[in-house]
Motif scaffolding. Structure first.
Motif, short mmCIF file in Angstrom:
data_model
loop_
_atom_site.label_atom_id
_atom_site.label_comp_id
_atom_site.label_asym_id
_atom_site.label_seq_id
_atom_site.Cartn_x
_atom_site.Cartn_y
_atom_site.Cartn_z
N PHE A 267 -3.19 -8.62 -10.64
CA PHE A 267 -2.25 -7.75 -11.09
C PHE A 267 -1.13 -7.35 -9.95
N MET A 268 -1.18 -7.71 -8.90
CA MET A 268 -0.19 -7.77 -7.83
C MET A 268 0.69 -8.70 -8.09
N ASP B 129 -8.75 -1.98 -10.04
CA ASP B 129 -8.37 -2.71 -8.76
C ASP B 129 -9.72 -3.47 -8.25
N PRO C 155 -3.85 6.76 -3.66
CA PRO C 155 -4.37 6.24 -4.93
C PRO C 155 -5.67 6.68 -5.14
N PHE D 212 -12.63 3.49 -7.47
CA PHE D 212 -11.37 2.72 -6.95
C PHE D 212 -11.39 2.55 -5.57
N TYR E 264 -7.56 8.15 0.19
CA TYR E 264 -5.77 8.17 0.41
C TYR E 264 -5.29 8.26 -0.93
N ALA F 18 2.01 -0.86 -4.49
CA ALA F 18 1.83 0.58 -4.27
C ALA F 18 1.62 1.71 -5.46
N ALA F 19 0.90 2.39 -5.73
CA ALA F 19 0.30 3.03 -7.21
C ALA F 19 0.18 4.49 -6.82
N LEU G 232 0.66 -1.10 -0.09
CA LEU G 232 -0.11 0.11 0.09
C LEU G 232 0.87 1.14 0.02
N LEU H 143 -1.95 5.06 -10.36
CA LEU H 143 -3.38 5.26 -10.88
C LEU H 143 -3.74 6.22 -11.94
N PRO I 30 -8.55 -0.20 -3.24
CA PRO I 30 -7.58 -1.15 -3.45
C PRO I 30 -7.80 -2.72 -3.42
N SER I 31 -7.15 -3.19 -4.18
CA SER I 31 -7.14 -4.60 -4.24
C SER I 31 -7.42 -5.47 -2.90
C1 PHB Z 1 -1.94 1.82 -2.95
O1 PHB Z 1 -0.92 2.51 -3.59
O2 PHB Z 1 -2.07 1.86 -1.68
C2 PHB Z 1 -2.78 0.66 -3.63
C3 PHB Z 1 -3.05 1.02 -4.93
C4 PHB Z 1 -3.81 0.20 -5.90
C5 PHB Z 1 -4.18 -0.88 -5.28
C6 PHB Z 1 -3.82 -1.38 -3.79
C7 PHB Z 1 -3.17 -0.35 -3.09
O3 PHB Z 1 -4.88 -1.93 -5.72
#
Ligand code: PHB
Length: 391
Positions: free
Chosen positions: A302-303, A252, A173, A222, A171, A126-127, A103, A145, A224-225
């Motif tokens: 994608f992770m 995501d 992303p 959006f 937050y 993290a993105a 993250l 993102l 997160p995953s």
């Molecule tokens: C992150 O940067 O916290 C992040 C972004 C995309 C995701 C999960 C975490 O899918």
């Protein structure tokens, strides 16, 4: 005379042993892989660990004559823990590279340590766009993102969508996604209303009620995953699946790890992203098959591909430096290019971000499983925020 000869021989042997020990110790290159292996983001940790181990199983653990050792640590998704683990790995284990970072806050916390200790930090997940600016030793194999999102705004405006509500985790992303979408979509004459939901323990229902009232053409999401399933459940509970509001966003929310569990409600969702388990290439077919074989109840998302490519980047960088870390290694990583399971990629030497195709995908059922099926490609996309700054 004989005694002295004996003693010096013993001394020499001791020195040789000590040096031999040091030389042997140097033969190992350690990679500290710091991930959320427990807690709400454990799916990210599981995916990346599985992919990194698969890479090593396929390519072996020797690079440039040195043994690669992977040390996996669970930061539980807490940034202070990430930082402490990074410190311990640098000081006690003398790692050459740190990697992982599930993250944004977890990627930012150890960045000053990467700079001070000159230890390359490979961000596999993290993105938020600005992460690579936190240290000249950060390089990224995930995405940003804005990179994934601007093509979504283009697709929406070209496909009759005029009014959109954005709903993002509040937050880094999420804010990146909101800004990138809103800027690009309003620039093409679209209308947008922005909503933000807390990252921790999100309750989507009050926000989804607002969406139901606003009756937009599309809801841009959006999360997160790992959180997409929770979102989708509440989307159905609010009746939004039957309201005609189209679901769009970066990929995501429909990540391949949890997509199958969402059921038919996810069908038809349009997302833009860099990886789908259904990506049609020989490299991806081989990757998905090997990943599933090594991890019977999982499908790579994608992770996983960020972790797999991150290991590739480390291996190829070490080949170029003959096993040396530090500044030489980060420099060696800049400009590398290869064919990933996701398609062609390269590391932008200026920003240390990944340049990659972004695909437009639709959730469809194929062979009894739900997949993000790619139907259009935007080639070689750079992070648009940094690309704009550079021009
Ligand atoms: C992150 O940067 O916290 C992040 C972004 C995309 C995701 C999960 C975490 O899918």
């Amino acid at each position: 005379m004989r005694r002295r000869t004996f003693l010096s021989a013993v001394g020499a042997a001791a020195v040789t042993l000590a040096l031999g020990g040091a030389a042997l110790a140097q033969e190992t290159v350690k990679i500290g892989l710091i991930l959320p292996m427990t807690g709400p983001f454990a799916s990210t940790g599981r995916q990346i660990e599985a992919a990194a181990k698969l890479y090593m199983q396929q390519k072996g653990d020797t690079v440039a004559g040195k043994t690669i050792q992977l040390i996996v640590k669970d930061d539980t998704g807490v940034a202070d823990v990430t930082k402490r683990l990074a410190q311990e790995l640098i000081v006690n284990d003398k790692i050459a590279v740190m990697a992982g970072f599930g993250l944004t806050p977890l990627a930012l916390a150890p960045a000053p340590l990467a700079t001070q200790a000159k230890v390359p930090q490979v961000v596999m997940a993290a993105a938020t766009a600005t992460i690579t600016e936190a240290s000249p030793f950060i390089v990224r194999t995930s995405f940003t993102l804005p990179q994934a999102t601007v093509p979504m705004a283009d697709w929406a405006s070209q496909n009759g969508i005029k009014k959109v509500v954005t709903l993002v985790s509040d937050y880094g992303p999420g804010i990146d996604a909101e800004k990138a979408f809103t800027g690009a979509f309003t620039g093409k004459g679209g209308q947008v209303e922005n909503l933000r939901v807390p990252l921790a323990n999100p309750d989507f229902s009050p926000f989804l009620q607002k969406v139901a009232d606003a009756k937009p053409d599309a809801l841009f999401v959006f999360v997160p995953s790992g959180i997409g399933a929770q979102f989708m459940k509440q989307f159905v509970e609010r009746g939004l699946d039957k309201s005609g509001v189209k679901l769009i966003g970066p990929g995501d929310v429909t990540d391949d790890d949890i997509l199958n569990g969402m059921g038919d409600v996810a069908l038809g969702a349009i997302t833009t992203q860099h990886y789908s388990a259904a990506h049609d290439s020989p490299e991806n077919k081989a990757f998905v098959e090997a990943f599933k074989k090594a991890n019977p109840n999982m499908r790579p998302n994608f992770m996983a591909v960020g972790g797999y490519d991150g290991m590739h980047l480390i291996y190829e960088g070490l080949k170029k430096t003959n096993g040396q870390g530090g500044q030489a290694l980060i420099d060696a990583m800049k400009g590398l290019s290869w064919t990933s399971p996701r398609g062609p990629v390269s590391i932008d030497p200026q920003t240390r971000d990944i340049v990659q195709n972004i695909y437009v995908r639709k959730v469809e059922r194929k062979d009894g499983e739900l997949y993000n099926v790619e139907f259009a490609t935007i080639p070689n996309v750079k992070d648009p925020v940094k690309a704009a700054k550079a021009n």
